[in-house]
Design a protein around this motif. Structure first.
Motif, PDB file in Angstrom:
ATOM      1  N   VAL A 184      23.669 -30.331  -6.790  1.00  0.00           N
ATOM      2  CA  VAL A 184      25.076 -30.890  -6.482  1.00  0.00           C
ATOM      3  C   VAL A 184      26.000 -29.793  -6.416  1.00  0.00           C
ATOM      4  O   VAL A 184      27.296 -29.782  -5.903  1.00  0.00           O
ATOM      5  CB  VAL A 184      25.761 -31.956  -6.861  1.00  0.00           C
ATOM      6  CG1 VAL A 184      24.612 -33.024  -6.998  1.00  0.00           C
ATOM      7  CG2 VAL A 184      25.807 -31.794  -8.556  1.00  0.00           C
ATOM      8  N   SER A 185      25.888 -28.555  -7.208  1.00  0.00           N
ATOM      9  CA  SER A 185      26.695 -27.415  -7.567  1.00  0.00           C
ATOM     10  C   SER A 185      26.327 -26.371  -6.624  1.00  0.00           C
ATOM     11  O   SER A 185      27.550 -25.323  -6.214  1.00  0.00           O
ATOM     12  CB  SER A 185      26.768 -26.972  -8.966  1.00  0.00           C
ATOM     13  OG  SER A 185      27.006 -27.996  -9.815  1.00  0.00           O
ATOM     14  N   ALA A 186      25.322 -26.198  -6.183  1.00  0.00           N
ATOM     15  CA  ALA A 186      24.997 -25.075  -5.312  1.00  0.00           C
ATOM     16  C   ALA A 186      25.381 -25.235  -3.711  1.00  0.00           C
ATOM     17  O   ALA A 186      25.567 -26.584  -3.558  1.00  0.00           O
ATOM     18  CB  ALA A 186      23.342 -25.107  -5.041  1.00  0.00           C
ATOM     19  N   LYS A 187      25.873 -24.105  -3.111  1.00  0.00           N
ATOM     20  CA  LYS A 187      26.327 -24.371  -1.796  1.00  0.00           C
ATOM     21  C   LYS A 187      25.071 -24.881  -0.769  1.00  0.00           C
ATOM     22  O   LYS A 187      23.704 -24.564  -1.004  1.00  0.00           O
ATOM     23  CB  LYS A 187      26.748 -23.116  -1.252  1.00  0.00           C
ATOM     24  CG  LYS A 187      27.876 -22.437  -2.144  1.00  0.00           C
ATOM     25  CD  LYS A 187      28.458 -21.128  -1.271  1.00  0.00           C
ATOM     26  CE  LYS A 187      29.606 -20.588  -2.159  1.00  0.00           C
ATOM     27  NZ  LYS A 187      30.065 -19.172  -1.653  1.00  0.00           N
ATOM     28  N   PRO A 188      25.353 -25.353   0.147  1.00  0.00           N
ATOM     29  CA  PRO A 188      24.108 -25.833   1.141  1.00  0.00           C
ATOM     30  C   PRO A 188      23.679 -24.704   1.802  1.00  0.00           C
ATOM     31  O   PRO A 188      24.110 -23.701   2.162  1.00  0.00           O
ATOM     32  CB  PRO A 188      25.139 -26.673   2.335  1.00  0.00           C
ATOM     33  CG  PRO A 188      26.337 -27.084   1.612  1.00  0.00           C
ATOM     34  CD  PRO A 188      26.777 -26.145   0.742  1.00  0.00           C
ATOM     35  N   GLY A 189      22.300 -24.853   1.643  1.00  0.00           N
ATOM     36  CA  GLY A 189      21.457 -23.768   2.213  1.00  0.00           C
ATOM     37  C   GLY A 189      20.978 -22.786   0.972  1.00  0.00           C
ATOM     38  O   GLY A 189      20.478 -21.877   1.346  1.00  0.00           O
ATOM     39  N   ALA A 190      21.636 -22.883  -0.063  1.00  0.00           N
ATOM     40  CA  ALA A 190      21.209 -21.934  -1.032  1.00  0.00           C
ATOM     41  C   ALA A 190      19.762 -22.121  -1.588  1.00  0.00           C
ATOM     42  O   ALA A 190      19.168 -23.190  -1.351  1.00  0.00           O
ATOM     43  CB  ALA A 190      22.079 -22.175  -2.439  1.00  0.00           C
ATOM     44  N   PRO A 191      18.837 -21.007  -2.005  1.00  0.00           N
ATOM     45  CA  PRO A 191      17.600 -20.843  -2.120  1.00  0.00           C
ATOM     46  C   PRO A 191      17.344 -21.872  -3.607  1.00  0.00           C
ATOM     47  O   PRO A 191      16.760 -21.022  -4.306  1.00  0.00           O
ATOM     48  CB  PRO A 191      17.218 -19.527  -2.288  1.00  0.00           C
ATOM     49  CG  PRO A 191      18.383 -18.627  -2.707  1.00  0.00           C
ATOM     50  CD  PRO A 191      19.673 -19.425  -1.964  1.00  0.00           C
ATOM     51  N   LEU A 192      17.647 -22.902  -3.789  1.00  0.00           N
ATOM     52  CA  LEU A 192      17.533 -23.512  -4.904  1.00  0.00           C
ATOM     53  C   LEU A 192      16.080 -23.904  -5.181  1.00  0.00           C
ATOM     54  O   LEU A 192      15.631 -23.498  -6.352  1.00  0.00           O
ATOM     55  CB  LEU A 192      18.250 -24.882  -4.836  1.00  0.00           C
ATOM     56  CG  LEU A 192      18.380 -25.776  -6.064  1.00  0.00           C
ATOM     57  CD1 LEU A 192      18.950 -25.024  -7.250  1.00  0.00           C
ATOM     58  CD2 LEU A 192      18.906 -27.121  -5.801  1.00  0.00           C
ATOM     59  N   VAL A 193      15.360 -24.156  -4.152  1.00  0.00           N
ATOM     60  CA  VAL A 193      13.813 -24.295  -4.507  1.00  0.00           C
ATOM     61  C   VAL A 193      13.132 -23.305  -4.955  1.00  0.00           C
ATOM     62  O   VAL A 193      12.405 -23.155  -6.107  1.00  0.00           O
ATOM     63  CB  VAL A 193      13.259 -25.324  -3.316  1.00  0.00           C
ATOM     64  CG1 VAL A 193      11.740 -25.287  -3.484  1.00  0.00           C
ATOM     65  CG2 VAL A 193      13.692 -26.787  -3.251  1.00  0.00           C
ATOM     66  N   PRO A 194      13.211 -22.300  -4.260  1.00  0.00           N
ATOM     67  CA  PRO A 194      12.491 -20.914  -4.664  1.00  0.00           C
ATOM     68  C   PRO A 194      12.942 -20.419  -6.184  1.00  0.00           C
ATOM     69  O   PRO A 194      12.224 -20.096  -6.809  1.00  0.00           O
ATOM     70  CB  PRO A 194      12.873 -19.769  -3.574  1.00  0.00           C
ATOM     71  CG  PRO A 194      13.232 -20.701  -2.415  1.00  0.00           C
ATOM     72  CD  PRO A 194      13.925 -21.916  -2.916  1.00  0.00           C
ATOM     73  N   LEU A 195      14.137 -20.551  -6.558  1.00  0.00           N
ATOM     74  CA  LEU A 195      14.519 -20.226  -7.737  1.00  0.00           C
ATOM     75  C   LEU A 195      14.093 -21.112  -8.887  1.00  0.00           C
ATOM     76  O   LEU A 195      13.652 -20.697 -10.015  1.00  0.00           O
ATOM     77  CB  LEU A 195      16.069 -20.203  -7.735  1.00  0.00           C
ATOM     78  CG  LEU A 195      16.880 -18.905  -6.889  1.00  0.00           C
ATOM     79  CD1 LEU A 195      18.296 -19.162  -6.947  1.00  0.00           C
ATOM     80  CD2 LEU A 195      16.456 -17.702  -7.467  1.00  0.00           C
ATOM     81  N   LEU A 196      14.103 -22.368  -8.745  1.00  0.00           N
ATOM     82  CA  LEU A 196      13.481 -23.172  -9.455  1.00  0.00           C
ATOM     83  C   LEU A 196      12.040 -23.176  -9.512  1.00  0.00           C
ATOM     84  O   LEU A 196      11.569 -23.237 -10.720  1.00  0.00           O
ATOM     85  CB  LEU A 196      13.782 -24.892  -9.124  1.00  0.00           C
ATOM     86  CG  LEU A 196      15.405 -25.167  -9.445  1.00  0.00           C
ATOM     87  CD1 LEU A 196      15.540 -26.417  -8.759  1.00  0.00           C
ATOM     88  CD2 LEU A 196      15.729 -25.015 -10.977  1.00  0.00           C
TER      89      LEU A 196
END
Length: 278
Positions: A184-196
């Motif tokens: 919820v804090s990351a910007k839309p489209g941020a590479p959240l899954v790759p980083l996690l």
């Protein structure tokens, strides 16, 4: 036309409806939202099968490919390290699917629609966390059943067996809250899954699930010993076959409390921002 539950037939606020910010509203309104989350999960058979079957298959493959080598090194059935390891990995990687779904609902405007409804502000976040705990519980039970096929046994009785599930839920709760806060804090489209995925993969290969701590280079042993997965694995191993529990259980609790304390407020604040962004 029937008036909504929060209004009486004349259109005035219904006195039986709890205030949005009350504990009663949080409790009663979280339940239907939990049902919504679970329904989404059940209606996505691909994600559900990935959450349940892929960890079980991976665990069996670890046993087939590495089991004998680990047993020769440790003198112990590799299942007692592999099963706890895969349970924790399943909890982590399953949470990423929840993060992706949350971002999708943010982009579609569903979060905004939920936010303007007369419901408690924390109910939706709570429902997502409870749904994740349900997923972790089901995955853990499936993996323990699969672990029985490769030699994993509860040699210490019923209560320690329940304790193994409890450790998995505690670990899953803290990691799920971390993922929700980031989502919820990351910007839309941020590479959240790759980083996690990168973080989870690093933790997956540097712990005591595959090989004993002493097998790692001396300089990396403190990192391996105190990263969140290792003490959780050691507690679950000790609960299954016996051994010291107190120290590692304290470390698990410290990690869980610290992560929940540091991420709960950012999750709530980030949810508000994500829901009200235009």
């Amino acid at each position: 036309m029937t008036a909504p539950k929060y209004l009486d037939p004349a259109g005035f606020p219904n006195p039986d409806t709890p205030r949005e910010g009350s504990i009663r509203a949080w409790f009663t309104q979280s339940g239907p939202l939990v049902g919504r989350q679970l329904m989404v999960w059940f209606r996505d058979p691909v994600t559900m099968m990935q959450s349940l079957l892929m960890p079980a298959v991976s665990m069996i493959m670890f046993k087939v490919v590495l089991g004998d080598s680990i047993a020769q090194t440790t003198g112990q059935n590799s299942a007692y390290g592999t099963v706890p390891l895969v349970i924790l990995v399943g909890a982590m990687f399953g949470s990423m699917a929840a993060a992706v779904r949350l971002n999708q609902e943010r982009g579609s405007g569903l979060l905004g629609r939920l936010y303007v409804m007369p419901i408690n502000r924390g109910a939706d976040i709570t429902s997502r966390l409870v749904a994740e705990l349900f997923r972790v519980l089901v995955t853990t039970l499936v993996l323990l059943a699969a672990g029985h096929l490769i030699g994993f046994r509860f040699t210490q009785g019923v209560l320690p067996a329940i304790g193994i599930v409890g450790v998995a839920l505690l670990y899953g709760a803290s990691f799920s809250m971390l993922v929700l806060a980031l989502a919820v804090s990351a910007k839309p489209g941020a590479p959240l899954v790759p980083l996690l995925s990168l973080l989870s993969s690093f933790m997956m290969f540097f712990n005591s699930g595959f090989v004993p701590l002493k097998s790692y280079p001396t300089w990396v042993q403190p990192i391996v010993e105190y990263q969140p997965m290792t003490p959780a694995i050691e507690v679950m191993r000790s609960l299954a076959i016996g051994g010291p529990i107190t120290k590692n259980l304290i470390i698990v609790a410290i990690w869980a409390v610290a992560i929940l304390a540091l991420t709960t407020y950012p999750a709530l604040r980030g949810y508000r921002k994500a829901a009200t962004d235009r």
